[in-house]
Structure formats: structure tokens, C-alpha cells
Enzyme design. Structure first.
Site: not given
Ligand code: NAD
Ligand code: DAU
Length: 348
Positions: A135, A137, A165
């Protein structure tokens, strides 16, 4: 060649996708099955609150798909599931920053120990390509005038989530250097799209707005995130699986910086809901102000760039949640309601 002669079936390469029942993982599994006939998929997922097999209903009987329930921090089970795999796409993680602030334990166990276990098993099985899905982050936070993050930025994570991470990324690097593991690290910005758990900003705000509930905006709402449609992220991961250079890090992003408050207003407008639903609440501790990604490297070396703009994919996403209220309903359990109360109950 006689028309009824059978074409030889090309040998399938088996890929293990961890976290395939989560948001990005389920979109990725479906994309592989639809667009990559050369791969079969083993989806290895613990099914935590964030993992839901209902997101994979339409592919559960697909001949190139198999689900294995398991924990990435269990070496025995991981080794068993990885047997016969050519590549690994490692997505499983605890992924929500706010939860990591409430309790960092599961983040270290899954994100750090889980990655070490995945790397050990990959070494044992002589995996040909390992993709660590990380990520933006891990780089920390930018000031308004800073240039976007490049792959050469230092890792200065600010939340227990991003620290776990970053630690995992460093382990991947160590396995490349020490054991020659052919691993690639991807660092992506904020994703949005179908099947995202409604604890994250966009699905939470769509759900609350649809139910005329307050939209909690942290602090002054002026934080900036770079948004990428999930399908674009999945395509980048697949291109890097095939063409990424082992040992390299690749940034992935949408080149789409948006102020949180503006994003909230866009979604409210899309739903025809009033801005009076916005409720400013206490800020997230250690809240990163701005993320922005320089994606020059992946574009120059691999030829990837996002296909969707926010103005195309945000309305599409809002419509998906409107049409799939049933999915949202099925993934929000009692656990989610407890979390919501803890997170937002006394936040004002
Ligand atoms: P998510 O939380 O939606 O899904 C995570 C999945 O991992 C779930 O299906 C959960 O059951 C599984 N999991 C959790 N713990 C586990 C364990 N111990 N063993 C096996 N499975 C397990 O997450 P996401 O948003 O789909 O993110 C997926 C990956 O991408 C993560 O590594 C996250 O850091 C990375 N990522 C996410 C974003 C984003 O914006 N969502 C952006 C950049 C990177
Ligand atoms: O940048 C990549 C990351 O994006 C991933 O690695 C993470 O898994 C994913 O959760 C996401 O992290 P953020 O913290 O940026 O996402 P989130 O949706 O939690 O929040 C987006 C922005 O909105 C952040 O500045 C916090 C704000 N926020 C979030 C929530 C849930 C609010 O203002 N109110 C809220 O209720």
C-alpha cells in the site's frame, strides 16, 4: 487439420491468491477466471469479518477455481495449499486503519507473521513469482506541496496498519536478497468499487446516505486520497505477475487526488441526498494528510495505466451498491455493529 481434431490444452499454471474472499481479492479472482484461461486459482482465505464467500457465488463451481479456508500465519496449512502452485498473489491482510488503532494485535499476526509464513512456504515450494500486494500508506503522509511518492521514498508509516505492511515489505525484500525469492512488491493507492466492506469510506458513506444516516467525516475533511477503481488495480497486479522484475517495487495509483469532503459531496450528489447528512467528528489519531503516487515506473516499464476515471467509475460503484443492498446486508454481522458502535458511538 481436420476440423474435429482436438486442440492440445495448454498446461494450466496454478496461482494461490490469499485474501481472495475480500474486496480486492474477490475482484481479482473473478478477473483471472474471466480473462486469464492460462491460470487456475487456489483462493486461500481465513474468512474473517472482511472475507465473504457470497462475493464469489458466481464462480464457486468454476472448473479452474478452488477455495481453501486457512490462516496465512499457519505454516503447515499454507504449505499444503501452496503445493503445486506456480505463483502467489499475497493479498490477505487486516486492512482497516481504524481497527488497527483500536487493536494492533491481529495486524501484526496476519500482516507481519502471515507474510513471513507465506515467504517461507514460497521458498520451500520454489515459487516462480510472488507478488506482495502492499500500500501507499507505507510511505507515510505528504504535505500539500510535496511531490508524489516514488518507489525511492523512505518507509515512514504512521498507523499500526501501515507499520505492519511496511514490516511485511521489508521481509519480502530480505527474502529476495537473502534467498533469491522472485518476489515483486506493489504499492497501491485507495481502491473503490464493488464488494468493498462498508467500514471503508466510500461504501460506508453510500450505505449511510442510502439510509439517511449521518456521514462521519474525520477532522476537517481536507485530507487527500488518490482513488483507483479496483478493476484497474487487479489488471496492474496481473501485468506485474507476468512482467514485473523480481526484486522491484512498483507504485500503482489512479492519478486522481481528491479531498475527502469533495468526495463525500460527489457521492451525496450521485445519490440525490442532502449535504446536511455530513457530520464532522473527532479526527483519526495520526491521520495521514495526503497520499499521492508517482506511477511513472509501472507505466514506463510495464505499460500499465488506469483505464477508468473517477467520473466514470464512481457513479458505476454507487449504482452497484444501490443494486446490491442485499450483499451489504449479508456481510454486516453483529461483529460489524459492535465495531461501528466502538468506532463512532462516542465520537463527536
Ligand atoms: P479486505 O479487508 O477487504 O480483505 C482481506 C481478506 O483477507 C479477507 O477476505 C480476509 O478474510 C482475509 N484474511 C484476513 N486475515 C487472514 C488470515 N490470517 N489468513 C487468511 N486470510 C485472511 O482487504 P482489501 O481491501 O481487499 O485489501 C487486500 C490487500 O490489498 C491488503 O493486503 C491491503 O493491504 C492491500 N491494499 C488495499 C487497498 C485498498 O484500498 N483497499 C489499497 C492498497 C493495498
Ligand atoms: O491508501 C491505501 C489504503 O487505503 C489501504 O492500504 C487500506 O487498506 C485502505 O483501508 C485505505 O486506507 P484509508 O485509511 O485511506 O481508507 P478509509 O476508507 O478508511 O478512509 C479514507 C479517508 O476517509 C481517510 O482520510 C479517513 C476518512 N474517513 C474514513 C472513514 C471510514 C472519514 O472521514 N470518515 C470515515 O468514517
Amino acid at each position: 487439420m481436420p476440423s474435429n481434431e482436438e486442440k492440445p490444452t495448454p498446461e494450466l499454471k496454478r496461482i494461490m491468491v490469499t485474501g481472495g474472499a475480500g474486496f480486492i481479492g474477490s475482484n481479482l479472482v473473478k478477473l483471472i477466471l474471466k480473462e486469464h484461461p492460462e491460470y487456475s486459482v487456489v483462493n486461500y482465505d481465513l474468512l474473517t469479518y472482511a472475507g465473504n464467500l457470497v462475493s464469489l457465488k458466481d464462480v464457486e463451481d468454476h472448473p479452474r477455481y478452488r477455495f481453501v479456508r486457512g490462516d496465512v500465519s499457519n505454516l503447515h496449512d499454507v504449505k499444503q495449499a501452496m503445493d503445486g502452485c506456480w505463483g502467489v498473489l499475497h493479498l490477505a491482510a487486516e486492512s482497516h486503519v481504524d481497527r488497527s488503532i483500536l487493536d494492533s494485535g491481529p495486524f501484526l499476526q496476519t500482516n507481519l507473521i502471515g507474510t513471513q509464513v507465506m515467504l517461507e512456504a514460497a521458498r520451500h515450494h520454489r515459487i516462480k513469482r510472488f507478488i506482495q500486494v502492499s500500500t501507499d500508506e507505507v510511505y507515510g503522509s505528504l504535505d500539500p506541496d510535496d511531490p508524489p511518492f516514488t518507489e525511492r521514498n523512505q518507509l515512514t508509516p504512521n498507523s499500526p496498519y501501515s507499520a505492519s505492511k511496511a514490516g511485511a515489505d521489508l521481509l519480502v525484500r530480505a527474502y529476495v536478497k537473502t534467498y533469491g525469492l522472485p518476489a515483486v512488491i506493489t504499492r497501491c493507492s485507495n481502491n473503490y468499487g464493488p464488494y468493498q466492506f462498508p467500514e471503508k469510506l466510500i461504501p460506508l458513506l453510500i450505505r449511510n446516505a442510502m439510509n439517511d444516516q449521518p456521514i462521519p467525516v474525520y477532522g476537517d475533511g481536507k485530507q487527500i486520497r488518490d482513488w483507483l477503481y479496483v478493476e484497474d488495480h487487479c489488471r496492474a497486479i496481473m501485468k506485474l505477475l507476468e512482467e514485473g522484475k523480481p526484486g522491484e517495487v512498483y507504485n500503482i495509483g489512479g492519478n486522481c487526488e481528491v479531498v475527502n469532503l469533495d468526495l463525500v459531496k460527489m457521492v451525496l450528489a450521485e445519490l440525490g441526498k442532502p449535504q446536511s447528512l455530513i457530520k464532522f467528528v473527532k479526527d483519526r489519531p495520526g491521520h495521514d494528510r495526503r497520499y499521492a503516487m508517482d506511477t511513472g515506473k509501472i507505466t514506463a516499464e510495464i505499460g500499465w495505466k488506469p483505464e477508468y476515471s473517477l467520473s466514470q467509475a464512481l457513479p458505476k460503484t454507487v449504482k452497484w451498491y444501490q443494486d446490491n443492498a442485499q450483499w451489504v446486508q449479508s456481510v454486516v454481522s453483529g461483529e460489524y455493529r459492535d465495531y461501528y458502535r466502538k468506532q463512532y458511538g462516542d465520537r463527536s
